[in-house]
Design a protein around this motif. Structure first.
Motif, PDB file in Angstrom:
ATOM      1  N   UNK A  10       4.975  -5.209  11.833  1.00  0.00           N
ATOM      2  CA  UNK A  10       3.620  -4.458  11.092  1.00  0.00           C
ATOM      3  C   UNK A  10       3.774  -3.020  10.885  1.00  0.00           C
ATOM      4  N   UNK A  11       2.963  -2.420  10.294  1.00  0.00           N
ATOM      5  CA  UNK A  11       2.892  -1.230   9.904  1.00  0.00           C
ATOM      6  C   UNK A  11       3.403  -0.153  10.927  1.00  0.00           C
ATOM      7  N   UNK A  12       4.030   0.656  10.676  1.00  0.00           N
ATOM      8  CA  UNK A  12       4.714   1.775  11.756  1.00  0.00           C
ATOM      9  C   UNK A  12       3.612   2.669  12.342  1.00  0.00           C
ATOM     10  N   UNK A  13       2.857   3.286  11.776  1.00  0.00           N
ATOM     11  CA  UNK A  13       1.788   3.874  12.218  1.00  0.00           C
ATOM     12  C   UNK A  13       0.085   3.386  11.779  1.00  0.00           C
ATOM     13  N   UNK A  14      -0.391   2.900  12.858  1.00  0.00           N
ATOM     14  CA  UNK A  14      -1.670   2.486  12.473  1.00  0.00           C
ATOM     15  C   UNK A  14      -3.042   3.164  12.920  1.00  0.00           C
ATOM     16  N   UNK A  15      -3.938   3.717  12.198  1.00  0.00           N
ATOM     17  CA  UNK A  15      -5.122   4.294  12.999  1.00  0.00           C
ATOM     18  C   UNK A  15      -6.295   3.576  12.285  1.00  0.00           C
ATOM     19  N   UNK A  16      -7.022   2.951  13.235  1.00  0.00           N
ATOM     20  CA  UNK A  16      -8.292   2.115  12.811  1.00  0.00           C
ATOM     21  C   UNK A  16      -9.534   2.776  13.014  1.00  0.00           C
ATOM     22  N   UNK A  17      -9.448   4.028  13.303  1.00  0.00           N
ATOM     23  CA  UNK A  17     -10.703   4.755  13.587  1.00  0.00           C
ATOM     24  C   UNK A  17     -10.294   6.134  13.029  1.00  0.00           C
ATOM     25  N   UNK A  32       6.747  -3.344   8.112  1.00  0.00           N
ATOM     26  CA  UNK A  32       5.778  -4.256   7.592  1.00  0.00           C
ATOM     27  C   UNK A  32       5.617  -4.229   6.125  1.00  0.00           C
ATOM     28  N   UNK A  33       4.387  -4.109   5.699  1.00  0.00           N
ATOM     29  CA  UNK A  33       3.760  -3.635   4.279  1.00  0.00           C
ATOM     30  C   UNK A  33       3.957  -2.245   3.997  1.00  0.00           C
ATOM     31  N   UNK A  34       3.887  -1.469   4.983  1.00  0.00           N
ATOM     32  CA  UNK A  34       3.838   0.209   4.878  1.00  0.00           C
ATOM     33  C   UNK A  34       4.211   0.801   6.142  1.00  0.00           C
ATOM     34  N   UNK A  35       4.633   1.983   6.047  1.00  0.00           N
ATOM     35  CA  UNK A  35       4.975   2.683   7.236  1.00  0.00           C
ATOM     36  C   UNK A  35       3.679   3.205   7.813  1.00  0.00           C
ATOM     37  N   UNK A  36       2.662   3.357   7.112  1.00  0.00           N
ATOM     38  CA  UNK A  36       1.272   4.016   7.589  1.00  0.00           C
ATOM     39  C   UNK A  36      -0.042   3.136   7.018  1.00  0.00           C
ATOM     40  N   UNK A  37      -0.798   3.024   7.873  1.00  0.00           N
ATOM     41  CA  UNK A  37      -2.047   2.263   7.659  1.00  0.00           C
ATOM     42  C   UNK A  37      -2.909   2.943   8.292  1.00  0.00           C
ATOM     43  N   UNK A  38      -3.936   3.459   7.432  1.00  0.00           N
ATOM     44  CA  UNK A  38      -5.164   4.271   8.037  1.00  0.00           C
ATOM     45  C   UNK A  38      -6.582   3.672   7.641  1.00  0.00           C
ATOM     46  N   UNK A  39      -7.408   4.086   8.351  1.00  0.00           N
ATOM     47  CA  UNK A  39      -8.789   3.966   7.679  1.00  0.00           C
ATOM     48  C   UNK A  39      -9.329   5.160   7.162  1.00  0.00           C
ATOM     49  N   UNK A  40      -9.306   4.872   5.706  1.00  0.00           N
ATOM     50  CA  UNK A  40      -9.582   6.196   4.995  1.00  0.00           C
ATOM     51  C   UNK A  40      -8.176   6.859   4.517  1.00  0.00           C
ATOM     52  N   UNK A  41      -8.093   7.823   3.810  1.00  0.00           N
ATOM     53  CA  UNK A  41      -7.070   8.916   3.169  1.00  0.00           C
ATOM     54  C   UNK A  41      -5.938   8.855   4.265  1.00  0.00           C
ATOM     55  N   UNK A  42      -4.934   9.069   3.961  1.00  0.00           N
ATOM     56  CA  UNK A  42      -3.937   9.256   5.030  1.00  0.00           C
ATOM     57  C   UNK A  42      -4.330  10.897   5.405  1.00  0.00           C
ATOM     58  N   UNK A  43      -4.557  11.750   4.498  1.00  0.00           N
ATOM     59  CA  UNK A  43      -4.754  13.194   4.720  1.00  0.00           C
ATOM     60  C   UNK A  43      -5.817  13.466   5.823  1.00  0.00           C
ATOM     61  N   UNK A  53      10.659  12.027   7.478  1.00  0.00           N
ATOM     62  CA  UNK A  53      11.533  11.199   6.349  1.00  0.00           C
ATOM     63  C   UNK A  53      10.809   9.797   6.507  1.00  0.00           C
ATOM     64  N   UNK A  54      10.160   9.469   5.429  1.00  0.00           N
ATOM     65  CA  UNK A  54       9.248   8.074   5.180  1.00  0.00           C
ATOM     66  C   UNK A  54      10.016   7.419   4.051  1.00  0.00           C
ATOM     67  N   UNK A  55      10.332   6.295   3.962  1.00  0.00           N
ATOM     68  CA  UNK A  55      10.853   5.455   2.598  1.00  0.00           C
ATOM     69  C   UNK A  55       9.813   5.055   1.703  1.00  0.00           C
ATOM     70  N   UNK A  56       8.598   5.250   2.135  1.00  0.00           N
ATOM     71  CA  UNK A  56       7.483   4.815   1.322  1.00  0.00           C
ATOM     72  C   UNK A  56       6.679   6.279   0.931  1.00  0.00           C
ATOM     73  N   UNK A  57       5.491   6.051   0.435  1.00  0.00           N
ATOM     74  CA  UNK A  57       4.538   7.277   0.269  1.00  0.00           C
ATOM     75  C   UNK A  57       3.165   7.044   0.970  1.00  0.00           C
ATOM     76  N   UNK A  58       3.179   6.148   1.809  1.00  0.00           N
ATOM     77  CA  UNK A  58       1.761   5.638   2.374  1.00  0.00           C
ATOM     78  C   UNK A  58       1.276   6.612   3.580  1.00  0.00           C
ATOM     79  N   UNK A  59       2.153   7.446   4.143  1.00  0.00           N
ATOM     80  CA  UNK A  59       1.912   8.263   5.215  1.00  0.00           C
ATOM     81  C   UNK A  59       1.267   9.646   4.628  1.00  0.00           C
ATOM     82  N   UNK A  60       1.640  10.168   3.278  1.00  0.00           N
ATOM     83  CA  UNK A  60       1.092  11.227   2.754  1.00  0.00           C
ATOM     84  C   UNK A  60       1.286  12.492   3.401  1.00  0.00           C
TER      85      UNK A  60
END
Length: 125
Positions: A10-17, A32-43, A53-60
């Motif tokens: 699954x995603x590496x870091x997940x924040x649901x709230x 999984x599909x991404x290194x970070x999966x957040x509720x709203x923008x990563x910022x 270091x992240x091999x994708x750009x999902x963590x911002x």
């Protein structure tokens, strides 16, 4: 801090709230599909302490020393460490000696003292 979050189904870091997750001196890759999966923008959900270091750009990642869309070039096999198993850095990894002037932890997951050269490595080992 100083973590390697790699090769999870699954995603590496997940924040649901809406909440802040702090990441510093860490590697996120092949999760999984991404290194970070957040509720709203990563910022709104991630606070980078830098030197990640992240091999994708999902963590911002935008702090000093952060590398997005960068392959950390980890060894393919897990290695048994003193504390846990981990993926070691290859000698050509961009995470080697990459923490800059920041001090890292006194030791890594293999109980090897840090730094081994001019600077500490990013990640757990």
């Amino acid at each position: 801090y100083n973590s390697t979050i790699h090769d999870n189904s699954s995603s590496g870091l997940v924040a649901v709230n809406p909440t802040k997750v702090r990441v510093t001196n860490s590697i996120l890759a092949r999760n999984g599909e991404s290194n970070c999966s957040f509720y709203g923008p990563a910022s709104d959900n991630l606070l980078s302490g830098g030197y990640n270091v992240s091999d994708d750009d999902t963590c911002g990642l935008t702090a000093t020393g952060d590398m997005s869309n960068t392959n950390p070039l980890l060894a393919t096999e897990l290695v048994d460490g003193v504390e846990q198993t981990t993926h070691h850095l290859t000698s050509i990894s961009p995470a080697v000696d990459a923490i800059g002037t920041q001090t890292g932890p006194a030791g890594d997951m293999d109980s090897v003292s840090r730094p081994q050269s001019a600077h500490c490595d990013i990640g757990a080992s």
